[in-house]
Design an enzyme around this catalytic site. Structure first.
Site, PDB file in Angstrom:
ATOM      1  NE  ARG A 183      -6.203   1.808   1.653  1.00  0.00           N
ATOM      2  CZ  ARG A 183      -6.813   0.923   2.633  1.00  0.00           C
ATOM      3  NH1 ARG A 183      -6.288   0.589   3.636  1.00  0.00           N
ATOM      4  NH2 ARG A 183      -8.209   1.207   2.476  1.00  0.00           N
ATOM      5  CB  CYS A 238      -7.418   3.373   9.869  1.00  0.00           C
ATOM      6  SG  CYS A 238      -8.311   2.188  10.651  1.00  0.00           S
TER       7      CYS A 238
END
Length: 280
Positions: free
Chosen positions: A177, A234
């Site tokens: 990611r 995050c």
């Protein structure tokens, strides 16, 4: 209160005088299910109160991201209902990698409550160490906590971008990611330019938190220098909380948290997105 507590120490605290026992919050949660409430009903630490990530530990998803900070008034109401006292200790646990428990730890610290710890190893360690479990929900006496936001530093998008440029901004997501190879949840792939990848899975081993020395070495390897400003983000501000907790364990307290994280950053097409394995 230290940021981590062992199962042995929690068991001893729960066996102590009633007025000194910690409030225990069960914060089990999974992105793809099953619901944590179902696991709680099957068994939990005796006296633990189930506390839902989406309903209590975060506000409504929207412009602020997928797990924005909750409204302080709502948080105070829910924590009081769980029995949290202004001067009483709190222990939080999940049954995964400790990241949701870290969110609860961070949120209580942000709310001005210093007496909070994460159960090292979570529910799995509690049962593995032979401690008793219960399936009946408790009826806690209402608490009197006063939520006073500001106990932990919060970064907005501009501050996160500046920290990535002038300090150290850690991205807690998995490498795929971070690099932009995949993005299963948020509007765009990639990372904040200048951020360094620090996957949250590296903070624990076999479900338990790594030692302060191991974590200090990890962060030094990621480029953290003594006294350097550091922060974390995050996908939605949950697993980044475990970076802040790991930094505190390693001797770097007070790291900033970009609460909106990538779910907030990526909503604005004017904000740049770097791809690849390097900070950019």
């Amino acid at each position: 209160m230290r940021p981590l507590i062992s199962t042995t120490d929690l068991a001893a605290a729960l066996a102590g005088p009633a007025g000194d026992r910690p409030v225990v919050l069960d914060v089990r949660w999974r992105l793809t299910g099953p619901p944590g409430a179902e696991s709680y009903r099957d068994g939990h630490v005796p006296g633990a109160v189930f506390t839902d990530l989406d309903r209590v530990l975060a506000g409504e998803p929207g412009e602020g991201g997928r797990h924005p900070l909750p409204d302080p008034t709502d948080l105070q109401r829910d924590l009081r209902a769980a029995g949290v006292r202004a001067d009483g200790p709190v222990v939080v646990y999940d049954d995964a990698d400790g990241s949701v428990a870290a969110r609860a730890w961070w949120l209580l610290r942000w709310a001005g409550h210093g007496e909070v710890a994460v159960l090292d190893g979570g529910y799995a360690a509690w049962t593995a160490d032979g401690h008793p479990v219960d399936s009946e929900p408790p009826s806690p006496e209402p608490g009197d906590i006063e939520v006073r936001p500001g106990g932990m530093p919060v970064l907005d998008a501009d501050e996160a971008a500046a920290l990535a440029r002038d300090g150290l901004l850690l991205d807690a997501r998995a490498a795929a990611r971070y690099s932009g190879e995949t993005e299963p949840v948020d509007p765009r792939a990639g990372h904040i330019p200048g951020a360094v990848n620090a996957p949250f899975a590296g903070h624990t081993a076999d479900g338990r938190w790594r030692t302060p020395e191991e974590l200090a070495d990890r962060f030094a390897g990621l480029g953290l220098r003594p006294g350097e400003p550091v922060g974390a983000y995050c996908g939605s501000g949950v697993t980044a909380s475990s970076v802040v907790l790991a930094l505190e364990i390693a001797g770097h307290p007070g790291a900033g948290l970009y609460a909106g994280s990538w779910s907030h950053w990526s909503r604005n097409p004017a904000r740049p997105a770097a791809t690849g394995d390097l900070p950019g």
